[in-house]
Design a protein around this motif. Structure first.
Motif, mmCIF file in Angstrom:
data_model
loop_
_atom_site.group_PDB
_atom_site.id
_atom_site.type_symbol
_atom_site.label_atom_id
_atom_site.label_comp_id
_atom_site.label_asym_id
_atom_site.label_seq_id
_atom_site.Cartn_x
_atom_site.Cartn_y
_atom_site.Cartn_z
ATOM 1 N N UNK A 82 -23.951 -7.359 -2.953
ATOM 2 C CA UNK A 82 -23.681 -6.095 -2.258
ATOM 3 C C UNK A 82 -22.565 -5.374 -2.983
ATOM 4 N N UNK A 83 -22.754 -4.114 -3.256
ATOM 5 C CA UNK A 83 -21.689 -3.328 -3.877
ATOM 6 C C UNK A 83 -21.237 -2.250 -2.906
ATOM 7 N N UNK A 84 -19.931 -2.142 -2.747
ATOM 8 C CA UNK A 84 -19.346 -1.115 -1.885
ATOM 9 C C UNK A 84 -18.798 -0.007 -2.780
ATOM 10 N N UNK A 85 -19.250 1.209 -2.527
ATOM 11 C CA UNK A 85 -18.698 2.353 -3.251
ATOM 12 C C UNK A 85 -17.986 3.271 -2.252
ATOM 13 N N UNK A 86 -17.199 4.165 -2.777
ATOM 14 C CA UNK A 86 -16.481 5.100 -1.909
ATOM 15 C C UNK A 86 -15.230 5.573 -2.611
ATOM 16 N N UNK A 87 -14.727 6.709 -2.178
ATOM 17 C CA UNK A 87 -13.585 7.322 -2.828
ATOM 18 C C UNK A 87 -12.327 6.475 -2.745
ATOM 19 N N UNK A 94 -21.403 5.088 5.438
ATOM 20 C CA UNK A 94 -22.128 6.355 5.490
ATOM 21 C C UNK A 94 -23.603 6.170 5.154
ATOM 22 N N UNK A 95 -23.858 5.280 4.218
ATOM 23 C CA UNK A 95 -25.227 5.019 3.780
ATOM 24 C C UNK A 95 -25.292 3.600 3.241
ATOM 25 N N UNK A 111 -30.963 10.777 -0.350
ATOM 26 C CA UNK A 111 -31.009 11.909 0.560
ATOM 27 C C UNK A 111 -29.694 12.115 1.289
ATOM 28 N N UNK A 112 -28.697 11.297 0.961
ATOM 29 C CA UNK A 112 -27.394 11.411 1.614
ATOM 30 C C UNK A 112 -26.475 12.257 0.740
ATOM 31 N N UNK A 113 -25.945 13.365 1.289
ATOM 32 C CA UNK A 113 -25.131 14.250 0.447
ATOM 33 C C UNK A 113 -23.854 13.598 -0.076
ATOM 34 N N UNK A 114 -23.292 12.653 0.671
ATOM 35 C CA UNK A 114 -22.079 11.962 0.234
ATOM 36 C C UNK A 114 -22.385 11.080 -0.980
ATOM 37 N N UNK A 115 -23.481 10.328 -0.867
ATOM 38 C CA UNK A 115 -23.877 9.442 -1.974
ATOM 39 C C UNK A 115 -24.211 10.285 -3.198
ATOM 40 N N UNK A 116 -24.963 11.347 -2.981
ATOM 41 C CA UNK A 116 -25.377 12.201 -4.101
ATOM 42 C C UNK A 116 -24.160 12.765 -4.831
ATOM 43 N N UNK A 150 -17.408 17.905 -8.023
ATOM 44 C CA UNK A 150 -16.321 18.367 -7.161
ATOM 45 C C UNK A 150 -16.876 19.129 -5.954
ATOM 46 N N UNK A 151 -18.142 19.535 -6.043
ATOM 47 C CA UNK A 151 -18.783 20.299 -4.961
ATOM 48 C C UNK A 151 -19.552 19.361 -4.046
ATOM 49 N N UNK A 152 -19.298 19.483 -2.737
ATOM 50 C CA UNK A 152 -20.046 18.657 -1.797
ATOM 51 C C UNK A 152 -19.200 18.336 -0.589
#
Ligand SMILES: Nc1ncnc2c1ncn2[C@@H]1O[C@H](COP(=O)(O)OP(=O)(O)OP(=O)(O)O)[C@@H](O)[C@H]1O
Ligand SMILES: [Mg+2]
Length: 248
Positions: free
Chosen positions: A30-35, A216-217, A228-233, A240-242
């Motif tokens: 499992x990989x966790x991504x995020x800011x 979030x996803x 289809x998730x705008x955060x992931x995309x 920088x846009x989103x």
């Protein structure tokens, strides 16, 4: 194997985790991504019991992790901390073999040293680093020593916090392959935190994105590009846009 339900954690007014639900199947990666600053490291520390959640449950094979025997619980884990977290005063091999030298089942020193050197080789380090002190190594080498320590006792469950940060692309590739091998050959269960999208694609079976204190996803890595998730995309494109604000 690992299940989190409604996990929350705040530091004062900083509500970092706001109800995290996450399941990690045995033998998967499992990989966790995020800011940066979204609570990925805190989440991992909650599972390990290094940070106490405010609410929610965390179970390992159905047993509440706060109600298990700590030593037996931790003996099943290997952990690479984000900052490597080596013991400055111990030579590299004793850092790697640290756990093998503790407790009732400890190995004799020469055996532990041999095991340390074998694990150092696995992460692309030569035997001659074994007797050096961590301060004498480059940052990337220290990271690899931390990795060697995480896998030294052949744990069933391994947590990697930013395993490839600070490594050159070739060494990052070696580490990605190693993580994949640990899961497929040794059947370990892995949870990795990374910002490195190459690494995400190389090592994950499933990906989960942490944002605003919740997952979030989540989905198989094959669906990462079509989530289809705008955060992931936004995250994977590095735009920088989103919906994710660049200033936090
Ligand atoms: N022990 C602590 N005491 C107070 N605040 C903390 C503590 N540990 C973490 N935090 C706060 O929790 C938030 C999440 O931190 P965390 O280290 O989990 O971020 P992260 O997602 O791992 O970020 P990065 O990608 O930069 O490593 C941050 O705002 C941080 O300041
Ligand atoms: Mg972190």
């Amino acid at each position: 194997m690992i299940d989190l339900q409604g996990v929350t954690k705040a530091f004062g007014n900083n509500h970092v985790l706001r109800g995290v639900d996450l399941t990690i199947e045995r033998g998967t990666s499992m990989v966790i991504i995020g800011g940066s600053g979204t609570g990925k490291s805190v989440l991992l520390k909650c599972i390990l019991g290094l940070v106490a959640p405010d609410a929610g449950t965390i179970t390992l094979e159905g047993t509440d992790v706060t109600k298990t025997d700590r030593d037996a619980f931790l003996a099943r884990f290997g952990m690479l901390f984000q900052g490597a977290a080596l013991f400055d005063s111990l030579p590299v091999w004793q850092n790697v073999a640290f756990r093998l030298l503790q407790g009732r089942d400890r190995l004799p020193k020469p055996e532990a040293r041999d095991r340390a050197i074998e694990k150092l080789r696995r992460v692309g380090l030569k035997a001659d680093v074994a007797d050096r002190l961590p301060a004498e190594l480059s940052g990337g080498m220290q990271k690899r020593v931390g990795l060697a320590r995480a896998i030294a006792a052949d744990p069933e469950i391994i947590f990697f916090d930013e395993p490839t940060t600070g490594l050159d692309p070739i060494m990052a590739g070696v580490i990605n392959e190693l993580i994949r091998e640990i899961v497929t050959e040794m059947g370990a269960t892995a949870m990795t935190i990374t910002h490195d999208m190459t690494s995400v694609r190389a090592i994950s079976d499933r990906v989960a994105m942490l944002h605003d204190g919740v997952i979030q996803w989540t989905g198989p890595v094959s669906q990462l590009d079509s989530s289809g998730d705008p955060y992931v995309a936004q995250f994977i494109s590095g735009s920088a846009e989103g919906p994710i604000e660049a200033v936090r």
